[in-house]
Scaffold this motif. Structure first.
Motif, short mmCIF file in Angstrom:
data_model
loop_
_atom_site.label_atom_id
_atom_site.label_comp_id
_atom_site.label_asym_id
_atom_site.label_seq_id
_atom_site.Cartn_x
_atom_site.Cartn_y
_atom_site.Cartn_z
N LEU A 233 -9.31 1.09 4.99
CA LEU A 233 -9.00 2.05 6.04
C LEU A 233 -9.30 3.44 5.48
O LEU A 233 -8.97 3.72 4.33
CB LEU A 233 -7.51 1.95 6.41
CG LEU A 233 -7.01 2.88 7.50
CD1 LEU A 233 -7.31 2.25 8.86
CD2 LEU A 233 -5.52 3.07 7.37
N ALA A 234 -9.94 4.27 6.29
CA ALA A 234 -10.22 5.65 5.87
C ALA A 234 -9.95 6.58 7.04
O ALA A 234 -10.18 6.23 8.19
CB ALA A 234 -11.68 5.78 5.42
N THR B 116 -3.33 -1.85 5.04
CA THR B 116 -3.84 -0.60 4.49
C THR B 116 -3.13 0.59 5.12
O THR B 116 -2.67 0.51 6.26
CB THR B 116 -5.35 -0.45 4.71
OG1 THR B 116 -5.64 -0.65 6.09
CG2 THR B 116 -6.13 -1.44 3.88
N MET B 117 -3.05 1.68 4.36
CA MET B 117 -2.42 2.92 4.82
C MET B 117 -3.26 4.09 4.34
O MET B 117 -3.84 4.05 3.27
CB MET B 117 -1.01 3.05 4.22
CG MET B 117 -0.05 1.99 4.67
SD MET B 117 1.49 1.85 3.68
CE MET B 117 2.03 3.53 3.45
N GLU B 118 -3.28 5.16 5.14
CA GLU B 118 -3.95 6.40 4.77
C GLU B 118 -3.20 7.58 5.36
O GLU B 118 -2.68 7.49 6.47
CB GLU B 118 -5.39 6.43 5.28
CG GLU B 118 -6.38 5.67 4.43
CD GLU B 118 -6.63 6.31 3.07
OE1 GLU B 118 -6.92 7.52 3.02
OE2 GLU B 118 -6.53 5.59 2.07
N PRO B 119 -3.14 8.71 4.63
CA PRO B 119 -2.48 9.91 5.16
C PRO B 119 -3.17 10.40 6.43
O PRO B 119 -4.39 10.32 6.56
CB PRO B 119 -2.64 10.94 4.05
CG PRO B 119 -2.97 10.17 2.82
CD PRO B 119 -3.67 8.92 3.29
N LEU B 120 -2.36 10.90 7.36
CA LEU B 120 -2.86 11.50 8.60
C LEU B 120 -1.83 12.51 9.07
O LEU B 120 -0.70 12.13 9.39
CB LEU B 120 -3.11 10.43 9.67
CG LEU B 120 -3.57 10.92 11.05
CD1 LEU B 120 -4.93 11.61 10.93
CD2 LEU B 120 -3.64 9.78 12.03
N GLY B 121 -2.18 13.79 9.07
CA GLY B 121 -1.25 14.83 9.49
C GLY B 121 -0.01 14.85 8.60
O GLY B 121 -0.11 14.83 7.38
N LEU C 113 -1.14 2.94 9.43
CA LEU C 113 -1.04 1.63 8.78
C LEU C 113 -1.73 0.63 9.69
O LEU C 113 -1.50 0.63 10.90
CB LEU C 113 0.43 1.26 8.60
CG LEU C 113 0.77 -0.07 7.96
CD1 LEU C 113 2.10 0.04 7.24
CD2 LEU C 113 0.83 -1.21 8.96
N TYR C 114 -2.59 -0.22 9.12
CA TYR C 114 -3.29 -1.22 9.93
C TYR C 114 -3.24 -2.59 9.26
O TYR C 114 -3.41 -2.73 8.05
CB TYR C 114 -4.76 -0.85 10.15
CG TYR C 114 -5.44 -1.84 11.07
CD1 TYR C 114 -5.25 -1.78 12.43
CD2 TYR C 114 -6.22 -2.86 10.55
CE1 TYR C 114 -5.82 -2.71 13.28
CE2 TYR C 114 -6.80 -3.80 11.40
CZ TYR C 114 -6.60 -3.71 12.76
OH TYR C 114 -7.15 -4.64 13.61
N GLY C 115 -3.04 -3.62 10.10
CA GLY C 115 -3.22 -5.00 9.72
C GLY C 115 -2.23 -5.55 8.73
O GLY C 115 -1.10 -5.09 8.60
N ASP D 133 0.86 -1.18 0.00
CA ASP D 133 0.00 0.00 0.00
C ASP D 133 0.90 1.23 0.00
O ASP D 133 2.08 1.15 0.33
CB ASP D 133 -0.94 0.02 1.20
CG ASP D 133 -2.20 0.84 0.94
OD1 ASP D 133 -2.33 1.44 -0.15
OD2 ASP D 133 -3.07 0.89 1.82
N GLY D 134 0.30 2.35 -0.36
CA GLY D 134 1.06 3.59 -0.42
C GLY D 134 0.17 4.79 -0.19
O GLY D 134 -1.05 4.70 -0.33
#
Length: 173
Positions: free
Chosen positions: A135-136, A82-87, A92-94, A10-11
């Motif tokens: 993931l969101a 999964t990965m999602e931008p934050l700050g 990253l989860y799981g 993921d990216g």
């Protein structure tokens, strides 16, 4: 490059930094555990795994305070996460690990300090260990985990959320 060939990774793109980050994946032989960064300004890939800084997490919320300073190793090799931008980073989860087990770990990577933080280690409510889930991140603080498959081959149809203040306080799951 041969080192960049992978599947089930993921990216995330961090607009403020104009950089793309990719973690893990599968090279058709083994799960990968490297963190790669593509600097769009320099048009150059960098493997950040060799320079990752280990850090500890200071957790002040009583829900998470049973183990106040766990060492935050970088995530182990995995794929299907999964990965999602934050700050100024990403969550990253799981994912599926090298030994075939599935992970229920939630990590935050701070791209400014190159530090990993393991989040919600003592939460009383936790999503199951998952792979191939969604993931969101909403409003730069609310993280949702939905669906995916569990280690026993079942599909999850549950929705989990955690409200995160990435400045240091982790609120509620």
């Amino acid at each position: 490059s041969q080192a960049l060939q992978r599947t089930a990774h993921d990216g995330v793109y961090l607009k403020k930094l104009n950089k793309f980050y990719s973690f893990g994946g599968f090279d058709l032989n083994t799960p990968l555990g490297d963190l790669l960064m593509f600097d769009l300004n320099a048009s150059k890939w960098t493997n950040l795994s060799a320079i990752s800084i280990k850090t500890s997490v200071n957790i002040t919320d009583p829900l998470f305070a049973q183990n106040p300073s766990p060492k935050a190793e970088p995530p182990s090799a995995r794929y299907g996460h999964t990965m999602e931008p934050l700050g100024d980073g990403f969550v990253l989860y799981g994912g599926q690990l090298t030994d075939g087990s599935f992970s229920d770990e939630l990590f935050y990577y701070d791209a400014l300090t190159n530090e990993w933080k393991l989040l919600a280690t003592n939460s009383q409510i936790r999503p199951p260990a998952l792979s191939r889930h969604t993931l969101a991140v909403i409003n730069d603080s609310l993280v949702y985990v939905f669906g995916g498959s569990t280690a026993n081959g079942e599909f999850s149809s549950n929705l989990y959320s955690i409200d995160i203040d990435i400045k240091g306080k982790y609120l509620s799951m």
